[in-house]
Design a protein around this motif. Structure first.
Motif, PDB file in Angstrom:
ATOM      1  N   VAL A  71       0.712  -1.238   0.012  1.00 53.86           N
ATOM      2  CA  VAL A  71       0.062   0.089   0.007  1.00 53.86           C
ATOM      3  C   VAL A  71       0.765   1.057   0.062  1.00 53.86           C
ATOM      4  O   VAL A  71       1.816   1.280   0.733  1.00 53.86           O
ATOM      5  N   LEU A  72       0.475   2.031  -0.854  1.00 51.00           N
ATOM      6  CA  LEU A  72       1.129   3.508  -0.983  1.00 51.00           C
ATOM      7  C   LEU A  72       0.299   4.511  -0.908  1.00 51.00           C
ATOM      8  O   LEU A  72      -0.436   4.996  -1.753  1.00 51.00           O
ATOM      9  N   ASN A  73       0.094   5.389   0.433  1.00 52.81           N
ATOM     10  CA  ASN A  73      -0.691   6.405   0.045  1.00 52.81           C
ATOM     11  C   ASN A  73      -0.208   7.595  -0.407  1.00 52.81           C
ATOM     12  O   ASN A  73       0.785   8.280   0.041  1.00 52.81           O
ATOM     13  N   CYS A  74      -0.491   8.042  -1.570  1.00 55.63           N
ATOM     14  CA  CYS A  74       0.209   9.166  -2.344  1.00 55.63           C
ATOM     15  C   CYS A  74       0.255  10.473  -1.737  1.00 55.63           C
ATOM     16  O   CYS A  74       1.175  11.338  -2.055  1.00 55.63           O
ATOM     17  N   GLY A  75      -0.439  10.821  -0.936  1.00 56.10           N
ATOM     18  CA  GLY A  75      -1.075  11.990  -0.070  1.00 56.10           C
ATOM     19  C   GLY A  75      -0.065  12.128   1.111  1.00 56.10           C
ATOM     20  O   GLY A  75       0.088  13.248   1.666  1.00 56.10           O
ATOM     21  N   ALA A  76       0.456  10.899   1.511  1.00 54.11           N
ATOM     22  CA  ALA A  76       1.162  10.943   2.744  1.00 54.11           C
ATOM     23  C   ALA A  76       2.568  10.929   2.924  1.00 54.11           C
ATOM     24  O   ALA A  76       3.357  11.075   3.712  1.00 54.11           O
ATOM     25  N   ILE A  77       3.024  10.933   1.562  1.00 47.89           N
ATOM     26  CA  ILE A  77       4.690  11.114   1.460  1.00 47.89           C
ATOM     27  C   ILE A  77       5.010  12.385   0.442  1.00 47.89           C
ATOM     28  O   ILE A  77       4.424  12.920  -0.201  1.00 47.89           O
ATOM     29  N   PRO A  78       6.116  12.999   1.029  1.00 44.11           N
ATOM     30  CA  PRO A  78       6.394  14.604   0.508  1.00 44.11           C
ATOM     31  C   PRO A  78       6.776  14.189  -0.870  1.00 44.11           C
ATOM     32  O   PRO A  78       7.490  13.216  -1.078  1.00 44.11           O
ATOM     33  N   SER A  79       6.335  15.101  -1.805  1.00 49.58           N
ATOM     34  CA  SER A  79       6.347  14.705  -3.123  1.00 49.58           C
ATOM     35  C   SER A  79       7.922  14.412  -3.662  1.00 49.58           C
ATOM     36  O   SER A  79       8.399  13.903  -4.374  1.00 49.58           O
ATOM     37  N   GLU A  80       8.978  15.322  -2.772  1.00 44.60           N
ATOM     38  CA  GLU A  80      10.384  14.965  -3.262  1.00 44.60           C
ATOM     39  C   GLU A  80      10.879  13.610  -2.932  1.00 44.60           C
ATOM     40  O   GLU A  80      11.772  13.207  -3.412  1.00 44.60           O
TER      41      GLU A  80
END
Ligand SMILES: Nc1ncnc2c1ncn2[C@@H]1O[C@H](COP(=O)(O)OP(=O)(O)O)[C@@H](O)[C@H]1O
Ligand SMILES: [Mg+2]
Length: 322
Positions: A71-80
């Motif tokens: 699972v990867l929550n795209c909103g939970a990880i800083p974009s860089e």
């Protein structure tokens, strides 16, 4: 009972609870989609169980079930950090990259990658994800050659991706690539029949881990649960029950404990079932006798023609405090 039988007929491994028409339809659709390999896009409000749906698709795919579900929550990880989180990196690829890391896509090899809140994936990563979906290979940060992977992608979003596309915030080609198969996760309010089932499920689950005097819902609480609009869906239901069990003072959870109230049409209803009507009338009589007696127990007991002991017992039963 029709839906309970229908639910039994569906041979699907899942934690999704419910027998409502919309859930039966959803479970049937998951059964079909699980057998396939194409990407899936799941829409639906937060707290409706999108991750449970993705997990069910993975666990019922015979070729993938024994491989990882990542699972990867795209909103939970800083974009860089997202690029290296998704695709991995080689040692020395950037400052701080002391070791190589395989990334979530490679970690899901053979299995399924669930990309939650896909609308939060920055434009800069959308093209790279599209390339992976089209070619089945990834290009870790700093690596000189691409790596083949076999991963099924399931994406979910609580915002409409069509809107994000028309606002130029989401690539249309990526949207089409992800939206080959799609499922909609229904709001809790659309699944009236499941509210009580879910409420009892969470009550029993939390009872084993919570110190609480409560053992059940009161009738009023069940009415309040079914009347609420549930903007936070199943997650809200779960949180309200968890909090009520910690804060309540009696054996029955009341609407108040759940932070809910009963709409007037029920509080003043002329006909509910006879037992509920009797209980409601009893509670009303107790309240009004106490009010008239200025909370003097002996006086209220006399007015109600019961003994003081009986009045204490009734007050306890109806959770009335003086
Ligand atoms: N139909 C359902 N049956 C059982 N639990 C559910 C159901 N729908 C949601 N949940 C629970 O509600 C919580 C939120 O679900 P989640 O899948 O994270 O929602 P979303 O990803 O849509 O925000 C989770 O703890 C999940 O187990
Ligand atoms: Mg989610």
């Amino acid at each position: 009972m029709k839906n309970r039988d229908e639910r039994c007929d569906i041979k699907l491994k899942t934690e999704i609870i419910g027998n409502s028409d919309v859930i039966i339809k959803l479970l049937k659709d998951i059964t079909k989609i699980a057998r396939a390999e194409a990407p899936v896009l799941i829409s639906g409000e937060s707290g409706t169980g999108k991750e449970l749906i993705a997990k069910a698709i993975h666990e019922n795919n015979p070729r993938r079930a024994n491989h990882p579900f990542v699972v990867l929550n795209c909103g939970a990880i800083p974009s860089e950090l997202l690029e290296s989180e998704l695709f991995g990196h080689v040692k020395g690829a950037f400052t701080g990259a002391e070791k190589c890391a395989i990334g979530r896509i490679a970690a899901a090899d053979g299995g399924t990658l669930f990309l939650d809140e896909i609308a939060d994936l920055p434009m800069s990563q959308q093209g790279k994800l599209l390339r992976f979906l089209q070619e089945g290979s990834i290009d870790p940060v700093g690596a000189s050659k691409v790596k083949k992977v076999n991963v099924r992608v399931i994406a979910a979003s609580h915002v409409k991706l069509e809107t994000a596309v028309s606002n130029n915030e989401f690539r249309e080609d990526l949207f089409f690539r992800l939206n080959v198969l799609n499922l909609h996760s229904p709001r809790l309010a659309e699944r009236q029949g499941d509210i009580e089932t879910l409420a009892y499920h969470y009550l029993n689950a939390f009872l084993s881990t919570t110190v609480t005097p409560a053992r059940n819902f009161s009738n009023d609480a069940l009415i309040a649960l079914s009347c609420h609009s549930w903007p936070g869906n199943v997650r809200e239901l779960m949180n309200r029950i968890q909090k009520a069990l910690v804060m309540c003072e009696g054996k029955l959870l009341e609407p108040d404990d759940l932070g809910l109230c009963i709409p007037d049409r029920y509080a003043n209803a002329e006909v509910i079932d006879l037992e509920s009507a009797r209980q409601a009338a009893e509670k009303k009589a107790l309240k009004s006798a106490l009010e008239h007696a200025g909370n003097n127990i002996s006086q209220a007991a006399r007015a109600l023609s019961v003994s003081r002991m009986t009045l204490y017992r009734l007050l306890d039963k109806h959770k009335l405090r003086i």
